[in-house]
Design a protein around this motif. Structure first.
Motif, PDB file in Angstrom:
ATOM      1  N   SER A  72       0.844  -1.192   0.000  1.00  0.00           N
ATOM      2  CA  SER A  72       0.000   0.000   0.000  1.00  0.00           C
ATOM      3  C   SER A  72       0.877   1.240   0.000  1.00  0.00           C
ATOM      4  CB  SER A  72      -0.873   0.046   1.263  1.00  0.00           C
ATOM      5  OG  SER A  72      -1.143  -1.241   1.707  1.00  0.00           O
ATOM      6  N   GLY A  73       0.500   2.233  -0.762  1.00  0.00           N
ATOM      7  CA  GLY A  73       1.234   3.491  -0.762  1.00  0.00           C
ATOM      8  C   GLY A  73       2.456   3.492  -1.652  1.00  0.00           C
ATOM      9  N   CYS A  74       2.602   2.474  -2.517  1.00  0.00           N
ATOM     10  CA  CYS A  74       3.794   2.464  -3.374  1.00  0.00           C
ATOM     11  C   CYS A  74       3.528   3.206  -4.674  1.00  0.00           C
ATOM     12  CB  CYS A  74       4.229   1.040  -3.675  1.00  0.00           C
ATOM     13  SG  CYS A  74       3.112   0.189  -4.780  1.00  0.00           S
ATOM     14  N   GLY A  75       2.301   3.673  -4.877  1.00  0.00           N
ATOM     15  CA  GLY A  75       1.997   4.463  -6.068  1.00  0.00           C
ATOM     16  C   GLY A  75       1.271   3.705  -7.149  1.00  0.00           C
ATOM     17  N   LYS A  76       0.853   2.476  -6.877  1.00  0.00           N
ATOM     18  CA  LYS A  76       0.226   1.701  -7.954  1.00  0.00           C
ATOM     19  C   LYS A  76      -1.168   2.217  -8.312  1.00  0.00           C
ATOM     20  CE  LYS A  76      -0.718  -2.277  -4.860  1.00  0.00           C
ATOM     21  NZ  LYS A  76      -0.786  -1.583  -3.592  1.00  0.00           N
ATOM     22  N   SER A  77      -1.964   2.570  -7.290  1.00  0.00           N
ATOM     23  CA  SER A  77      -3.302   3.086  -7.596  1.00  0.00           C
ATOM     24  C   SER A  77      -3.231   4.473  -8.234  1.00  0.00           C
ATOM     25  CB  SER A  77      -4.148   3.171  -6.327  1.00  0.00           C
ATOM     26  OG  SER A  77      -4.406   1.880  -5.843  1.00  0.00           O
ATOM     27  N   VAL A  78      -2.260   5.259  -7.781  1.00  0.00           N
ATOM     28  CA  VAL A  78      -2.098   6.603  -8.352  1.00  0.00           C
ATOM     29  C   VAL A  78      -1.719   6.499  -9.826  1.00  0.00           C
ATOM     30  CG1 VAL A  78      -0.761   8.732  -8.226  1.00  0.00           C
ATOM     31  CG2 VAL A  78      -1.475   7.594  -6.134  1.00  0.00           C
ATOM     32  N   THR A  79      -0.851   5.537 -10.143  1.00  0.00           N
ATOM     33  CA  THR A  79      -0.481   5.313 -11.541  1.00  0.00           C
ATOM     34  C   THR A  79      -1.730   5.005 -12.364  1.00  0.00           C
ATOM     35  OG1 THR A  79       1.621   4.416 -10.787  1.00  0.00           O
ATOM     36  CG2 THR A  79       1.008   3.972 -13.061  1.00  0.00           C
ATOM     37  N   ALA A  80      -2.573   4.127 -11.819  1.00  0.00           N
ATOM     38  CA  ALA A  80      -3.802   3.754 -12.532  1.00  0.00           C
ATOM     39  C   ALA A  80      -4.692   4.973 -12.748  1.00  0.00           C
ATOM     40  CB  ALA A  80      -4.556   2.693 -11.742  1.00  0.00           C
ATOM     41  N   GLN A  81      -4.823   5.783 -11.700  1.00  0.00           N
ATOM     42  CA  GLN A  81      -5.683   6.967 -11.830  1.00  0.00           C
ATOM     43  C   GLN A  81      -5.099   7.971 -12.823  1.00  0.00           C
ATOM     44  OE1 GLN A  81      -6.813   8.568  -7.980  1.00  0.00           O
ATOM     45  NE2 GLN A  81      -7.315   6.519  -7.248  1.00  0.00           N
ATOM     46  N   ALA A  82      -3.775   8.032 -12.885  1.00  0.00           N
ATOM     47  CA  ALA A  82      -3.140   8.930 -13.855  1.00  0.00           C
ATOM     48  C   ALA A  82      -3.428   8.456 -15.274  1.00  0.00           C
ATOM     49  CB  ALA A  82      -1.639   8.998 -13.602  1.00  0.00           C
ATOM     50  N   ILE A  83      -3.396   7.149 -15.494  1.00  0.00           N
ATOM     51  CA  ILE A  83      -3.688   6.627 -16.827  1.00  0.00           C
ATOM     52  C   ILE A  83      -5.141   6.927 -17.204  1.00  0.00           C
ATOM     53  CG2 ILE A  83      -3.851   4.537 -18.249  1.00  0.00           C
ATOM     54  CD1 ILE A  83      -1.650   3.320 -16.470  1.00  0.00           C
ATOM     55  N   MET A  84      -6.036   6.757 -16.237  1.00  0.00           N
ATOM     56  CA  MET A  84      -7.456   7.035 -16.485  1.00  0.00           C
ATOM     57  C   MET A  84      -7.725   8.530 -16.630  1.00  0.00           C
ATOM     58  SD  MET A  84      -9.212   4.364 -16.741  1.00  0.00           S
ATOM     59  CE  MET A  84     -10.889   4.957 -16.646  1.00  0.00           C
ATOM     60  N   GLY A  85      -6.837   9.340 -16.064  1.00  0.00           N
ATOM     61  CA  GLY A  85      -7.091  10.786 -16.067  1.00  0.00           C
ATOM     62  C   GLY A  85      -8.127  11.178 -15.041  1.00  0.00           C
ATOM     63  N   ILE A  86      -8.212  10.427 -13.925  1.00  0.00           N
ATOM     64  CA  ILE A  86      -9.186  10.771 -12.890  1.00  0.00           C
ATOM     65  C   ILE A  86      -8.486  11.135 -11.593  1.00  0.00           C
ATOM     66  CG2 ILE A  86     -11.079   9.418 -13.837  1.00  0.00           C
ATOM     67  CD1 ILE A  86     -10.372   7.236 -11.800  1.00  0.00           C
ATOM     68  N   TYR A 146       7.962   0.069  -5.967  1.00  0.00           N
ATOM     69  CA  TYR A 146       8.342   0.410  -4.596  1.00  0.00           C
ATOM     70  C   TYR A 146       8.604   1.906  -4.535  1.00  0.00           C
ATOM     71  CZ  TYR A 146      10.457   0.220  -0.001  1.00  0.00           C
ATOM     72  OH  TYR A 146      10.714   0.420   1.322  1.00  0.00           O
ATOM     73  N   ALA A 147       7.967   2.588  -3.620  1.00  0.00           N
ATOM     74  CA  ALA A 147       8.130   4.030  -3.435  1.00  0.00           C
ATOM     75  C   ALA A 147       8.032   4.803  -4.756  1.00  0.00           C
ATOM     76  CB  ALA A 147       9.436   4.353  -2.721  1.00  0.00           C
ATOM     77  N   GLY A 148       7.040   4.459  -5.566  1.00  0.00           N
ATOM     78  CA  GLY A 148       6.770   5.236  -6.760  1.00  0.00           C
ATOM     79  C   GLY A 148       7.594   4.874  -7.982  1.00  0.00           C
TER      80      GLY A 148
END
Lengths: 308, 336
Positions: free
Chosen positions: B52-66, B239-241
């Protein structure tokens, strides 16, 4: 659902009797010499006084008076005002204009509050948000006894934009200024609650889903967020109705609108006990019914709520 | 019907290059993604693995543009979809890419579905808004979709609200919603984490079937190495983004090249290790506002040497064809 409604109606009966009892007790305590108040400056002869006292049971004990009143009420007789008019007839006369005024006030207040609330939630921290914050604080801080005569003086008399008084057959335009004054009583809280609720919902997971579905921003906010955000606001509007009723007493008095509030205001000053109790009882019933409707609407807005 | 002009059907399906995302909060700037690189081909499953917190969900949201912005900002990098950089096109086109070309399913279907609208409304909405279908037509298609994700009695359940479904059925609704417009890429963000183990297997099986039928590219975001082993073709470990290791799934399980991947594998309980102490990874992932110098994993790494504690951070060394690892000492880790 049906059982829920029946249970609520039974509760309403209790609440109704409780409320009328309190109102009756308060007017009883308020009465000093209602007959003299009725007659004004003119002297009353002893025989007149005796006849009227007999007619209105004024020399009976409080509980006996209440009993007489309830007996009339339960047989569909709202009683007779000290002016001699049937209260039901006075009510029928006063009612339409007040309903018009109250509905207009609710619609104006809710429309402005919801629209402005949503916009300030979207642009929170921005200019619009801050301006509405200050405006709502000012409106909240102004009691209606100040706001109503002020609005009448400025917009009704000085600027002449609106008619300063209204008649029984007033058009919606005639009622606009008093309705704005009346609506301002509740607009501030409704706006703040809408804003908070929208801000909270904007953070919800389902909003992220709605955006991931490629919906337009407008649809995400006005279809997905708004429906969820309105749930607490609708409840508030129901409760606000009570505030509007008491506000109507002041507003109708000041704008000289011959509605329910106007009659109550006059009845209080002339110590017309039967009239006060009769009109207020009807207001109590309306308040109870509207709140039941609001609770049912609540279930319609939020399908997770089911009444057993 | 083409939603984005300039799409080249021969170009790679999805290519994320040097993606940087940061969150600007009042407590400082959190660098959630620090140069993520990966690609995805049609019909392929890429697992993005990490704590958790390694940036995987943020990456997904960036791809979606949300990505919620503020506070989130994409500061660098590109996301190429069929030759078009999604970060460079207007929002209106970007919006049409969502659900039409790249769709996403979320972890907790109960909170991810709108509680006050029926499942049918939320499905039909996609057809009505993106395809301009009539209500009746959209409803017919929505029932078909619920059938495809194997929801029993789809015809009747279409008028139910999300809270009236079980957890597994709700996730099926989510999947139906994501697949409604035939996307080429599906991003599944921890799709089974909130579910019972038996239901997890059913949902993963369903996803794999649907992916095969439609030749979709699937990005599976998870922290569960067990789920990954069964379905993924390739794995990116974050790991860590940063993507610290990228490799075909078989290679990673056989011979991890990054100490972090190795530690993750060793922390899976196995039946043949009964009675032995489980190897857990010491310490916690770094706070993203304060990532260690050099290799971000060095404080927790048993291979760490002085070089790891100094900038620059290890580059993506090519370990083998189609295989990279961000570790100066990957040979040692591989056991060569």
């Amino acid at each position: 659902m049906f059982r829920y409604i029946v249970r609520r109606l039974l509760q309403m009966v209790l609440t109704f009797f409780g409320a009328t009892f309190v109102v009756f007790a308060l007017t009883f305590a308020n009465q000093d010499d209602p007959l003299q108040a009725l007659a004004g400056e003119r002297p009353i002869t002893e025989s007149q006084r005796l006849a009227l006292t007999e007619r209105y049971h004024l020399n009976e004990s409080f509980l006996t008076q209440y009993w007489y009143y309830m007996k009339g009420l339960l047989t569909g007789d709202l009683g007779t005002s000290l002016t001699g008019q049937k209260i039901s007839a006075m009510l029928a006369n006063a009612w339409p204009v007040t309903v018009k005024l109250a509905l207009l006030a609710i619609v104006i207040a809710a429309t402005i509050a919801v629209t402005a609330g949503v916009y300030s939630a979207i642009k929170r921290g921005g200019l619009f948000d801050n301006v509405t914050l200050i405006a709502t604080l000012v409106v909240l801080a102004m009691p209606i006894v100040v706001l109503a005569p002020l609005a009448q003086l400025i917009f009704g008399i000085k600027l002449g934009w609106f008619p300063p008084t209204a008649t029984r057959d007033a058009s919606l335009w005639d009622l606009l200024l008093p309705a704005l004054v009346l609506g301002s009583l509740v607009i501030a809280t409704e706006l703040r609650v809408t804003r908070t609720s929208v801000v909270e919902n904007l953070r919800a997971d389902y909003v992220r889903t709605a955006r991931a579905k490629g919906l337009t921003r407008r649809r995400v906010i006005w279809v997905h967020v708004l429906r969820n955000s309105l749930i607490p606001v609708v409840t508030l509007i129901g409760v606000d109705l009570g505030g509007l009723m008491s506000g109507a007493i002041v507003t109708e008095k000041i704008f000289n609108i011959p509605g329910v509030g106007f009659n109550i205001a006059r009845a209080i000053t002339t110590e017309d006990g039967p009239l006060v109790v009769g009109f207020v009882s009807v207001l109590v019933i309306i308040f109870l019914v509207v709140n039941l409707l609001v609770d049912l609407l609540y279930a319609a807005l939020d399908p997770r709520i089911r009444y057993e | 019907m083409d939603v984005v002009p300039g799409v080249d059907p021969r170009a790679p399906l999805l290519e994320v290059t040097d993606l940087h995302v940061e969150f600007r909060t009042q407590y400082g700037v959190a660098k959630a993604v620090n140069g993520a690189n990966f690609w995805l081909s049609p019909g392929e499953t890429l697992a993005i693995l990490g704590e958790s917190g390694c940036g995987k969900s943020v990456t997904a949201q960036a791809i979606m543009g949300i990505l919620e912005s503020p506070p989130g900002y994409i500061t660098k990098g590109s996301i190429m979809y069929r030759g078009v950089d999604l970060l460079g096109i207007p929002e209106e086109q970007r919006r049409k890419v969502r659900a039409n070309r790249i769709a996403m399913i979320f972890q907790d279907a109960l909170s991810a579905l709108n509680p006050v609208y029926t499942v049918g409304f939320q499905l039909a909405e996609l057809f009505r808004m993106h395809r301009g279908m009539s209500r009746a037509e959209a409803k017919r298609r929505s029932i078909e979709l619920l059938d495809q994700v194997k929801i029993p009695g789809a015809k009747d359940r279409i008028n139910d609200y999300p809270h009236q479904f079980s957890g597994g059925m709700r996730q099926r609704v989510m999947i139906a919603m994501a697949l409604a417009l035939d996307p080429e890429v599906l991003i599944a963000d921890e799709p089974t984490t909130a579910l019972d183990v038996t239901v997890q297997a059913q949902i993963m099986g369903l996803l794999a079937d649907l992916q095969k039928q439609r030749n979709m590219g699937l990005i599976l975001i998870t922290h569960d190495m067990g789920v990954v082993a069964d379905v993924a073709d390739r794995i990116s470990v974050m790991y860590a983004g940063k993507v610290v290791e990228e490799a075909p799934v078989y290679d990673i399980y056989a011979r991890p090249a990054h100490p972090y991947t190795r530690a993750l594998l060793e922390s899976i309980p196995r039946l043949d290790m009964k009675g032995q102490q489980l190897n857990v990874i010491r310490g916690l992932p770094p706070a993203l506002t304060d990532v260690p110098r050099g290799c971000a994993f060095n404080p927790r790494c048993r291979y760490a040497k002085d070089a790891c504690r100094q900038d620059p951070a290890p580059p993506a060394y090519s370990v083998a064809p189609h295989r990279t690892a961000r570790c100066h000492f990957f040979r040692e880790v591989l056991g060569e």
